[in-house]
Design an enzyme around this catalytic site. Structure first.
Site, short mmCIF file in Angstrom:
data_model
loop_
_atom_site.label_atom_id
_atom_site.label_comp_id
_atom_site.label_asym_id
_atom_site.label_seq_id
_atom_site.Cartn_x
_atom_site.Cartn_y
_atom_site.Cartn_z
N ASN A 23 0.80 -1.22 0.00
CA ASN A 23 0.00 0.00 0.00
C ASN A 23 0.84 1.27 0.00
OD1 ASN A 23 -2.26 -1.53 -0.11
ND2 ASN A 23 -3.02 -1.03 1.95
N ARG A 408 -1.94 -11.05 -5.11
CA ARG A 408 -2.02 -9.59 -5.23
C ARG A 408 -1.27 -8.91 -4.10
NH1 ARG A 408 -7.49 -7.46 -4.80
NH2 ARG A 408 -6.19 -5.62 -4.80
C1 UD1 Z 1 -6.80 1.90 1.31
C2 UD1 Z 1 -5.99 0.62 1.25
C3 UD1 Z 1 -6.84 -0.56 1.72
C4 UD1 Z 1 -7.40 -0.28 3.12
C5 UD1 Z 1 -8.11 1.08 3.14
C6 UD1 Z 1 -8.56 1.48 4.54
C7 UD1 Z 1 -4.39 0.91 -0.55
C8 UD1 Z 1 -3.92 0.53 -1.90
N1 UD1 Z 1 -5.54 0.39 -0.12
O1 UD1 Z 1 -7.90 1.76 0.42
O2 UD1 Z 1 -6.00 -1.72 1.75
O3 UD1 Z 1 -8.32 -1.29 3.45
O4 UD1 Z 1 -7.25 2.12 2.65
O5 UD1 Z 1 -7.48 1.48 5.40
O6 UD1 Z 1 -3.72 1.65 0.16
N2 UD1 Z 1 -14.70 6.48 0.78
C9 UD1 Z 1 -15.72 7.26 0.28
N3 UD1 Z 1 -15.46 8.11 -0.77
C10 UD1 Z 1 -14.20 8.19 -1.33
C11 UD1 Z 1 -13.17 7.41 -0.82
C12 UD1 Z 1 -13.45 6.56 0.25
O7 UD1 Z 1 -16.87 7.20 0.75
O8 UD1 Z 1 -14.02 8.99 -2.27
C13 UD1 Z 1 -14.98 5.57 1.92
C14 UD1 Z 1 -14.79 4.11 1.54
O9 UD1 Z 1 -15.94 3.56 0.98
C15 UD1 Z 1 -14.47 3.51 2.90
C16 UD1 Z 1 -13.68 4.63 3.60
O10 UD1 Z 1 -14.00 5.81 2.91
O11 UD1 Z 1 -15.65 3.28 3.62
C17 UD1 Z 1 -12.19 4.42 3.64
O12 UD1 Z 1 -11.72 4.12 2.35
P1 UD1 Z 1 -10.26 4.53 1.85
O13 UD1 Z 1 -9.41 4.86 3.03
O14 UD1 Z 1 -10.38 5.56 0.79
O15 UD1 Z 1 -9.75 3.18 1.21
P2 UD1 Z 1 -8.75 3.03 -0.01
O16 UD1 Z 1 -7.84 4.21 -0.07
O17 UD1 Z 1 -9.49 2.65 -1.23
#
Ligand code: UD1
Length: 429
Positions: A23, A408
């Site tokens: 990550n 992955r």
């Molecule tokens: C990253 C990690 C993943 C980890 C997650 C939470 C990487 C490649 N992946 O994923 O392994 O499980 O952080 O620690 O680093 N959300 C929204 N809108 C957005 C973006 C996010 O509503 O635009 C919500 C998501 O649905 C979720 C929460 O915010 O409920 C956290 O997600 P996020 O921290 O963004 O996860 P990722 O960055 O995709």
């Protein structure tokens, strides 16, 4: 499709080398788009997601070379990768690539900041909840981008460049924090990000951008301040160790019993998970070489845990902890607060004999005396490794199907575990 066969019951003893963090490696590779000079990344893990991102960046015209092994390198040393984004020939990230890996959406920040435009496919559905990208787009809008959604693509434009702004995220998002930091690094003026993700991987990327000449402060706290610079230069950066891989093997040892050194692991990156492991009855000690996890004799104690953004208990270790608690002496409760629907491992753990009840976002796990080997199906990255942990402690043989999910995010999992005494092998086809 490859399968993994595990005959459970052996304790784990020995040393497991910890790889570079997936990550961190993914956004660091994407940060390579921010400069027309070379970004050299060391300790990049050998993973399917890394290889896929190489292809995606190649599609934008980026040259990536991976240095071969040097004489004397140990078998688990990470790769050194040179990313050369001198020329970006294409600012479109197509659906067939982005849909395979969500994090590739994050190219939108640097492409827009450097090229003034980007066309990136919406990532689409995902096995662990809806995972929208609205925070990413709001952050880019705040920085002055015009955003349109058309036919499944996000069209982002900033013909006159981005302008520093105040960004206040309604909820902590790792990905949106990466997007905001990368875009703001090349924007004109100051950006303040409130409610930023504090994850160590965000800090690693910000540190790398600073080594490239960026001006980022406050990474690791909830408020990040960025003074945009007109251009960034090349740099050399070493990817930090993978705290999720560390926590996963630590839970595996707590599950099977034994004594394992997690070489190269950094305890300060996963304090909350280590506290939980200690509560569960494992002994965790920190040394110069890494982290030593031991459980001898005593049974596993039940725990109550809620996932939370860093420094809380990571959602990426929730499934593995659940596997561990299936054999606790008593009832555990695990609440998932980050992703809805991240409980797909429950049904599969039940096939090994686990007793788990789901009620909304909380799972109640009643520990059982023994698990029994069974055929199970990997559904996503972290869920699949929880099945490995379950199978390592189950009586008899388990066959794990669809192991491409494991590839992955876990480098040479079966080699690392079998070197410590696990009976585990990959069956091709
Ligand atoms: C990253 C990690 C993943 C980890 C997650 C939470 C990487 C490649 N992946 O994923 O392994 O499980 O952080 O620690 O680093 N959300 C929204 N809108 C957005 C973006 C996010 O509503 O635009 C919500 C998501 O649905 C979720 C929460 O915010 O409920 C956290 O997600 P996020 O921290 O963004 O996860 P990722 O960055 O995709």
């Amino acid at each position: 499709m490859d399968r993994i066969r595990i005959v459970g019951g052996n304790p784990l003893n020995g040393t497991i080398p910890i790889s570079g963090a997936k990550n961190a490696a993914l956004p660091l590779m994407i940060a390579g788009l921010l400069t027309d000079e070379k970004l050299v990344l060391e300790n990049v893990p050998r993973l399917a997601d890394v290889a896929l991102l190489q292809r995606i960046l190649g599609n934008h015209g980026i040259d990536i070379t991976v240095n071969g092994k040097r004489r004397g390198d140990d078998a688990y040393a990470g790769q050194t990768m040179e990313i050369d984004a001198r020329v970006i020939v294409d600012t479109t990230a197509p659906y067939d690539l982005v849909s395979k890996m969500r994090a590739s959406f994050w190219v939108i920040g640097p492409l827009l900041a450097r090229m003034g435009q980007a066309k990136v496919s919406l990532p689409g559905g995902c096995a662990i909840g809806t995972r929208p990208v609205d925070f990413h787009l709001d952050a880019l809008r705040a920085l002055g981008a015009e955003i349109e959604i058309d036919a499944g693509y996000v069209l982002a434009r900033a013909p006159k460049g981005l302008k520093g702004a105040r960004i206040d995220f309604p909820k902590v998002s790792v990905g949106a924090t990466h997007t905001a930091i990368m875009a703001a690094s090349l924007a004109d003026g100051e950006t303040i990000i409130e409610n930023a993700a504090r994850e160590p991987e965000v800090v690693d990327v910000a540190d790398c951008i600073n080594a490239m000449g960026g001006r980022i402060e406050g990474q690791g706290s909830s408020t990040i301040r960025i003074i945009g610079v007109p251009r960034l230069r090349g740099a050399r950066h070493c990817v930090l160790p993978d705290r999720i891989e560390t926590g996963t093997y630590a839970m595996a040892v707590a599950m099977t019993g034994g004594d394992v050194l997690l070489a190269g692991a950094r305890a300060d990156l996963l304090e909350s998970a280590l506290d939980t492991l200690r509560q569960a009855g494992a002994e965790v000690t920190v040394s110069n070489e890494g982290l030593r996890v031991t459980r001898n004799g005593a049974g596993i104690s039940p725990v109550e845990v809620s996932t939370a953004p860093y420094p809380g208990f990571p959602t990426d270790l929730q499934a593995q902890l659940m596997a561990l608690t299936t054999r606790a002496r008593g009832t555990s409760k695990i609440t998932e607060t980050i992703f809805e629907n991240r409980f797909m491992h429950v049904q599969e753990l039940a096939r090994l004999g686990a007793r788990i009840q789901l009620d909304g976002e909380t799972a109640t796990i009643e520990g059982v005396e023994k698990l029994t080997g069974a055929p199970v199906m990997a559904t996503d990255l972290r869920a699949s490794v929880s099945l490995v942990i379950g199978a390592l402690a189950a009586e008899g043989e388990s066959m794990i199907h669809r192991v491409y999910h494991l590839d992955r995010g876990f480098e040479r999992l079966e080699e690392k575990l079998s070197a410590c005494g696990a009976q585990i092998e990959r069956l091709a086809g």
